[in-house]
Enzyme design. Structure first.
Site, short mmCIF file in Angstrom:
data_model
loop_
_atom_site.label_atom_id
_atom_site.label_comp_id
_atom_site.label_asym_id
_atom_site.label_seq_id
_atom_site.Cartn_x
_atom_site.Cartn_y
_atom_site.Cartn_z
N GLY A 1 0.76 -1.24 0.00
CA GLY A 1 0.00 0.00 0.00
C GLY A 1 0.79 1.29 0.00
CB CYS B 1 -14.49 6.34 -30.44
SG CYS B 1 -13.59 6.62 -31.96
NE ARG C 1 -2.50 4.00 -11.25
CZ ARG C 1 -2.29 5.25 -10.88
NH1 ARG C 1 -1.71 6.11 -11.71
NH2 ARG C 1 -2.65 5.68 -9.70
NE ARG D 1 -0.09 2.57 -6.11
CZ ARG D 1 -1.09 2.57 -6.99
NH1 ARG D 1 -0.96 3.23 -8.13
NH2 ARG D 1 -2.22 1.95 -6.72
C1 LIG Z 1 -2.90 -4.82 -4.41
C2 LIG Z 1 -2.43 -5.52 -3.20
C3 LIG Z 1 -1.15 -5.27 -2.69
C4 LIG Z 1 -0.21 -4.26 -3.28
O1 LIG Z 1 -0.60 -2.96 -3.11
P1 LIG Z 1 0.41 -1.78 -3.51
O2 LIG Z 1 -0.36 -0.56 -3.22
O3 LIG Z 1 0.73 -1.93 -4.94
O4 LIG Z 1 1.61 -1.92 -2.64
C5 LIG Z 1 -0.75 -6.00 -1.59
N1 LIG Z 1 -1.55 -6.91 -1.01
C6 LIG Z 1 -2.79 -7.18 -1.48
C7 LIG Z 1 -3.62 -8.20 -0.79
C8 LIG Z 1 -3.27 -6.48 -2.58
O5 LIG Z 1 -4.50 -6.73 -3.03
#
Ligand SMILES: *Cc1c(COP(=O)(O)O)cnc(C)c1O
Length: 425
Positions: free
Chosen positions: A245, A349, A320, A283
């Protein structure tokens, strides 16, 4: 920091000028930098040093494959000692194909099918993150039938607001993920007694692109309390998975917490837990390690507002902005020093095919090359073939070399998989 820098007036990926890739591979094309991936992997691991020291265990870092499932990207991270967080059988197969050891693979996701659970058991992956009582029972039954023991944690939903885009928030009570805290003890109790399951801890993941540590810290505090409660109830808790996250800067002025800020917070929040910790970053590892290289088709003027810079990349290649209203910096590959204000759009389009509105950017004209930055995560992997466009190619650069790591899939090849049935002739 990344390795996409201007040299001699031309944007390079490491030591490769981007016009060379555009010439030889065509556009649009995703370009990944191996050195940047490695750097991010090491910086993230270094950030967790206080956690390793305090817990006495090297944490498992399981790259979130959904952020960038390209085999070459996974291979770079496997070489860095990373495991994988997978959310489908397809991702599990990729992680193994890239050489990630099964014991470093974590299987997350709210809707694992029976076949996917079986695949994970067969490959003896390191951990299943169970998201419901029903899933836990099914996994236990399958494991017992196969004579296996599934290593598992229970994913809980801590009901915290991650303060991110609603579509990538996963830890609020109304989200579909995890077990509500109020039911966690009872569900854990029930599942822990099942044959076929070694339920050894808990998991949490509250969302993506987090720019503030506070929601994470408050989620981890709730996990800490739950661990204590579970132990109080007689359960042996040895593993906690704290998810991913951590956000990345998409634009100037965004200042996400650094991996070392994150690591210090985690060390503080998990002090005294005495467990093996796992992390699932996506990410923060891959985002700034990739750009989407595109060519300007033409500049359309004469409307009401600023000119439309129409590029050959579109919302099907990079979803995105259309999906989340996300910002990607947009820069010329050979900037003249002049700038312009433009609407940056693709050829699809649909008005949703807009990357940026009223954007102050490098002056561009027909035929010029440009990049969308920070496209290494949730970029190519979200591509579609909308408007009968093919799937975009992917390239990895390493120093002065580069390789095509995913072929462009032409619209004609997609059409070849379709057929008109006899009853229509
Ligand atoms: C998407 C996800 C992540 C990764 O999230 P990032 O924001 O890319 O670090 C980690 N664990 C789970 C369970 C996810 O669904």
């Amino acid at each position: 920091m990344d390795h996409f820098q201007i040299r001699g007036g031309v944007l390079n990926a490491e030591d490769v000028p981007l016009p060379r890739i555009a010439e030889e591979v065509g556009t649009p094309v995703y370009v990944y930098s191996r050195a940047t991936l490695e750097r991010h992997a090491r910086v993230f691991r270094a950030g967790l040093a206080p956690v390793a020291e305090q817990s006495g265990h090297e944490p498992l870092i399981a790259f979130a494959v959904k952020s960038n499932p390209n085999l070459a990207v996974l291979k770079v991270l496997a070489n860095e000692g990373y495991g994988a967080d997978v959310v489908s059988g397809g991702e599990l197969t990729r992680a193994l194909a890239a050489g990630m050891p099964a014991e470093k693979i974590v299987f997350s996701g709210v809707g694992k099918t029976r076949a996917e659970l079986e695949l994970g058991l067969e490959k003896q992956i390191g951990q299943f993150n169970i998201e419901s009582r029903e899933e836990g029972c099914e996994l236990a039954e399958l494991a017992a039938k196969l004579g296996r023991t599934a290593q598992a944690t229970l994913r809980i939903n801590p009901d915290v607001d991650a303060k991110t885009h609603e579509k990538i928030s996963t830890g609020k009570a109304e989200n579909k993920f995890g077990i509500p805290l109020v039911h966690a003890l009872e569900v854990f109790d029930e599942l822990a007694h099942l044959e076929g399951l070694n339920l050894r801890g808990v998991a949490v993941h509250i969302g993506s692109q987090l720019l503030d540590l506070e929601p994470l810290e408050s989620a981890f505090a709730k996990v800490g309390q739950l661990v204590a409660d579970l132990r109080q109830a007689g359960h042996k808790i040895t593993h906690v998975d704290l998810g991913g996250g951590l956000g990345v800067p998409y634009k100037a002025g965004e200042n996400p917490p650094s991996p070392s800020d994150y690591g210090s917070m985690v060390a503080r929040a998990t002090d005294g837990w005495g467990v093996h910790l796992a992390f699932e970053p996506g990410r923060v590892i891959a985002g700034n390690a990739g750009v989407l290289l595109t060519r300007v088709i033409r500049v359309k003027r004469g409307g009401n507002g600023p000119p439309f810079v129409i590029v050959d990349a579109a919302m099907n290649d990079l979803a995105r902005p259309a999906l989340y209203g996300a910002w990607h910096d947009f820069d010329a590959v050979e900037p003249s020093g002049e700038s312009m204000t433009a609407n940056i759009v693709g050829p699809i389009c649909e008005t949703g095919d807009t990357f940026a509105r009223d954007r102050e950017c490098d002056a561009l004209q027909s035929g010029d090359l440009a990049v969308f930055r920070t496209a290494g995560a949730y970029g190519a992997t979200m591509a579609s073939s909308y408007n009968s466009r093919g799937f975009v190619a992917e390239v990895m650069v390493s120093g002065s070399q580069y390789a095509v790591v995913a072929d462009r899939i032409a619209a004609a090849a997609i059409m070849d998989a379709e057929r008109v049935p006899d009853f229509l002739s």
